[in-house]
Scaffold this active site. Structure first.
Site, PDB file in Angstrom:
ATOM      1  CE  LYS A   1      -4.023   1.917   2.495  1.00 15.14           C
ATOM      2  NZ  LYS A   1      -4.884   1.774   3.690  1.00 15.14           N
TER       3      LYS A   1
ATOM      4  CB  SER B   1      -8.174   3.703   2.509  1.00  8.47           C
ATOM      5  OG  SER B   1      -7.335   3.047   3.459  1.00  8.47           O
TER       6      SER B   1
ATOM      7  CB  SER C   1      -8.481   0.884   5.352  1.00  6.71           C
ATOM      8  OG  SER C   1      -9.265   2.034   5.235  1.00  6.71           O
TER       9      SER C   1
HETATM   10  N1  GLN Z   1     -13.352   4.133   5.883  1.00  5.90           N
HETATM   11  C1  GLN Z   1     -12.831   4.633   7.112  1.00  5.90           C
HETATM   12  C2  GLN Z   1     -12.465   6.085   6.948  1.00  5.90           C
HETATM   13  O1  GLN Z   1     -12.762   6.627   5.966  1.00  5.90           O
HETATM   14  C3  GLN Z   1     -11.629   3.821   7.532  1.00  5.90           C
HETATM   15  C4  GLN Z   1     -10.404   4.122   6.768  1.00  5.90           C
HETATM   16  C5  GLN Z   1      -9.212   3.325   7.194  1.00  5.90           C
HETATM   17  O2  GLN Z   1      -9.345   2.312   7.872  1.00  5.90           O
HETATM   18  N2  GLN Z   1      -8.058   3.836   6.843  1.00  5.90           N
HETATM   19  O3  GLN Z   1     -11.886   6.697   7.784  1.00  5.90           O
END
Ligand code: GLN
Length: 497
Positions: A80, A155, A179
Site C-alpha cells: 500500500k 482505503s 481499510s
Molecule cells: N473508511 C474509514 C475512513 O474513511 C476507515 C479508513 C481506514 O481504515 N483507513 O476513515
C-alpha cells in the site's frame, strides 16, 4: 493465466526453496500479469519492475549459495502506498505528495526486504487512507476484479484488487477503521488488522495515530499468517509498538480447530442497512461454526451503536494534527512559490491544490472538534464513548473467545454511488470500527457470495488484544470447512478479466 500466479504464497515459497521455481520466474510471471490486466483494474500506482527483479535475483543467489531462505523468500507482494520506500515514490494517494521520493524505508518495508519478499510496487488507496472505496485517490479509482464497475473497498482497495486479480499473492494494508477488512470482504480475500501496536507504524504515513494499524492481506488464512509473522514485532522506532512476542499466528493457522471455542454473536451488528444476502451468508457461517464444534453465544454491546460517530470525531481530530506537516516546505508539492508570496500564502495555496475534498472535510471537522470551547463537547465526549466501547468488548470477552459478524453491511457498491453522500460511505465501516477504537485484533475472510448479486461477502472475526492467534485458528477452520462445502469463491468463481 499461468499456474504460477494462482499458487498460494506458502506453495510459491516452498517451490522456490526446493528449487522447483526461481524467484525471478515467479516475479516475471506476476509482472506479466500486471502488464496484462492492471490497465483495467488500476491496483498499482507504481510498479518497481527493476527493483522487484533485483530482489528476486538476490533470493535466487542466496539459495544457490546454500544460504537458508525465510518462509516467504521470493514471494511477490503489493505494498500500500502509505508505507515509505527508500528511492521509490510514495504518494499516499495524494497530489500533495506527488513526486516525493522518501529517503528511508518504513520498518514494515525493511522487514519485507530482509525476509526476501519481492515488492512489486505500490498500490492505490483513498487519499491518506480516508475512505471506503478507493474513489478518494487523487490518481483515479480502482476496479473490483469481480465487477470492474464496482468499488474494491477502501482505503486499501488497490492491495485487495491486486490479490483478487492475481497480480500478487500477498499485499499489505493499513486499517484505521476498516481499510484492510472491508476491501478483503468485498473482494473475497483475507485481511487482518493486528492488535494495535503489533505492527510498527514507523514510516507508515499517519492518518489517526491512535487507530492506524498495518496488517497482512492474502488469498488464504495461512498466507496471511506467514506475512503477519514477517511484518509484526516490537520496534523501538514506534513508541506505541508493543514489546511482547508476536502471537503464534502461523501455528494457529496450521491447527485450525474450533472445537470447544466460545463464539460471540453481537446483537447490535444486524438490522437496518444489512443486505439480505449478507445476513444469509453470515447466518450460515455461524451454523457452520456450530457444526465444527464451537459454542455460539448471543451477546449485547450497547455502546457499539455510538462507534461510528465517535470514530468520525476522533479520526478527523487526529488527522487535522497529523496532516499539518504538509506545509509545502518539507515534502512534495509546492504551489504558488513565485518569489512574491509569503510562506503562509504558499502553504495555503499548496494545501488548497494538494488535498482532495474528503481530506479537507476531515481537517476542517477535526480542527473544529479540537478547538477550545468545543473540545469537551466533541473530542472529549468521543473519547468517553471509546472507553465504553472498550468496556463492552472486555465484558464480551469474559464470556467468549472471539466475536463474529458480517465484515460489511453490503457487498461492493457501484463506483460513483456514494461519492456525493459521505454518510452513506461511512456506513461501510459500521462493523469494523469498534475493533479499532478498542485496539483489538480482527480478520475478514471470504464467506461465500451473496445470492442476489453474486458478489463476495466477508466474515469478520474479532479477538481480544494480543490474542491474534485466535483469529487464525478460527479463520483456518472456517476457510477449510467453506472450501469443502462450497469451494473457494476466488479460486473457482472469480470472473475472468
Ligand atoms: N473508511 C474509514 C475512513 O474513511 C476507515 C479508513 C481506514 O481504515 N483507513 O476513515
Amino acid at each position: 493465466m499461468t499456474d504460477v500466479i494462482k499458487l498460494t504464497a506458502a506453495e510459491t515459497a516452498a517451490r522456490i526453496t526446493n528449487g522447483d521455481l526461481t524467484a525471478e520466474a515467479v516475479t516475471e510471471a506476476h509482472l506479466a500479469r500486471i502488464d496484462a490486466v492492471d490497465e483495467k483494474v488500476h491496483a498499482f500506482l507504481h510498479v518497481d519492475r527493476e527493483g522487484a527483479l533485483a530482489q528476486a535475483r538476490a533470493v535466487d543467489a542466496q539459495r544457490a549459495a546454500g544460504e537458508p531462505l525465510g518462509p516467504l523468500a521470493g514471494v511477490p507482494l503489493a505494498l500500500k502506498d502509505i508505507f515509505t520506500t527508500k528511492g521509490i515514490p510514495t504518494t499516499c494517494g495524494s497530489k500533495i505528495l506527488e513526486g516525493w521520493i522518501p529517503p528511508y524505508d518504513a520498518t514494515v518495508t525493511r522487514k519485507l526486504k530482509e525476509a526476501g519478499v519481492v515488492i512489486l510496487g505500490k498500490t492505490n488507496m483513498d487519499e491518506f487512507a480516508m475512505g471506503s472505496s478507493t474513489e478518494n485517490s487523487a490518481y483515479g479509482p480502482t476496479g473490483n476484479p469481480w465487477d470492474l464497475t464496482r468499488i474494491p473497498g477502501g482505503s486499501g482497495g488497490g492491495s485487495a484488487a491486486a490479490l483478487a486479480s492475481y497480480q500478487a499473492p500477498l499485499a499489505i494494508g493499513t486499517d484505521t477503521g476498516g481499510s484492510i477488512r472491508q476491501p478483503a470482504a468485498v473482494t473475497a480475500t483475507v485481511g487482518v488488522k493486528p492488535t494495535y501496536g503489533g505492527v510498527s507504524r514507523y514510516g507508515m504515513i499517519a492518518f489517526s495515530s491512535s487507530l492506524d494499524q498495518g496488517g497482512p492481506c492474502a488469498r488464504t488464512v495461512l498466507d496471511a499468517a506467514l506475512l503477519h509473522e514477517v511484518m509484526a514485532g516490537h520496534d523501538p522506532m514506534d513508541s506505541t509498538s508493543i514489546d511482547a512476542p508476536v502471537p503464534a499466528v502461523v501455528e494457529a493457522a496450521r491447527s485450525g480447530n474450533v472445537k470447544g471455542m466460545r463464539i460471540g454473536v453481537i446483537k447490535e451488528f444486524a438490522g437496518e442497512g444489512y443486505q439480505a444476502g449478507v445476513v444469509q451468508r453470515f447466518t450460515e457461517a455461524v451454523e457452520l461454526l456450530r457444526e465444527l464444534g464451537a459454542q455460539v453465544v448471543e451477546l449485547s454491546c450497547p455502546s457499539f451503536s455510538y462507534a461510528l460517530p465517535a470514530y468520525y470525531l476522533i479520526a478527523p481530530s487526529e488527522c487535522s494534527s497529523n496532516l499539518a506537516r504538509f506545509d509545502a516546505m518539507r515534502y512534495g508539492l509546492r504551489a504558488g512559490d513565485d518569489g512574491t508570496r509569503s510562506a503562509e500564502e504558499v502553504t495555503a495555496l499548496t494545501r488548497e491544490a494538494g488535498f482532495g475534498p474528503e481530506v479537507k472535510r476531515r481537517i476542517i471537522l477535526g480542527t473544529y472538534a479540537l478547538s477550545s470551547g468545543y473540545y469537551d463537547a466533541y473530542y472529549g465526549s468521543a473519547q468517553k464513548v471509546r472507553t465504553l466501547i472498550t468496556r463492552d468488548f472486555q465484558r464480551a470477552f469474559e464470556q467468549v473467545d472471539v466475536i463474529v459478524s458480517p465484515t460489511t453491511p453490503t457487498t461492493a457498491f457501484p463506483i460513483g454511488e456514494r461519492t456525493d453522500d459521505p454518510m452513506a460511505m461511512y456506513l461501510a465501516d459500521l462493523c469494523t470500527i469498534p475493533a479499532n477504537l478498542a485496539g483489538n485484533a480482527a480478520m475478514s475472510l471470504p464467506c461465500g457470495l451473496a445470492p442476489e448479486d453474486g458478489l463476495p461477502v466477508g466474515l469478520q472475526i474479532v479477538a481480544p488484544a494480543l490474542k491474534d492467534d485466535r483469529l487464525y485458528r478460527v479463520g483456518a477452520a472456517v476457510e477449510a470447512a467453506f472450501v469443502t462445502k462450497w469451494g473457494h469463491p476466488l479460486l473457482e468463481e472469480a470472473p475472468q478479466l
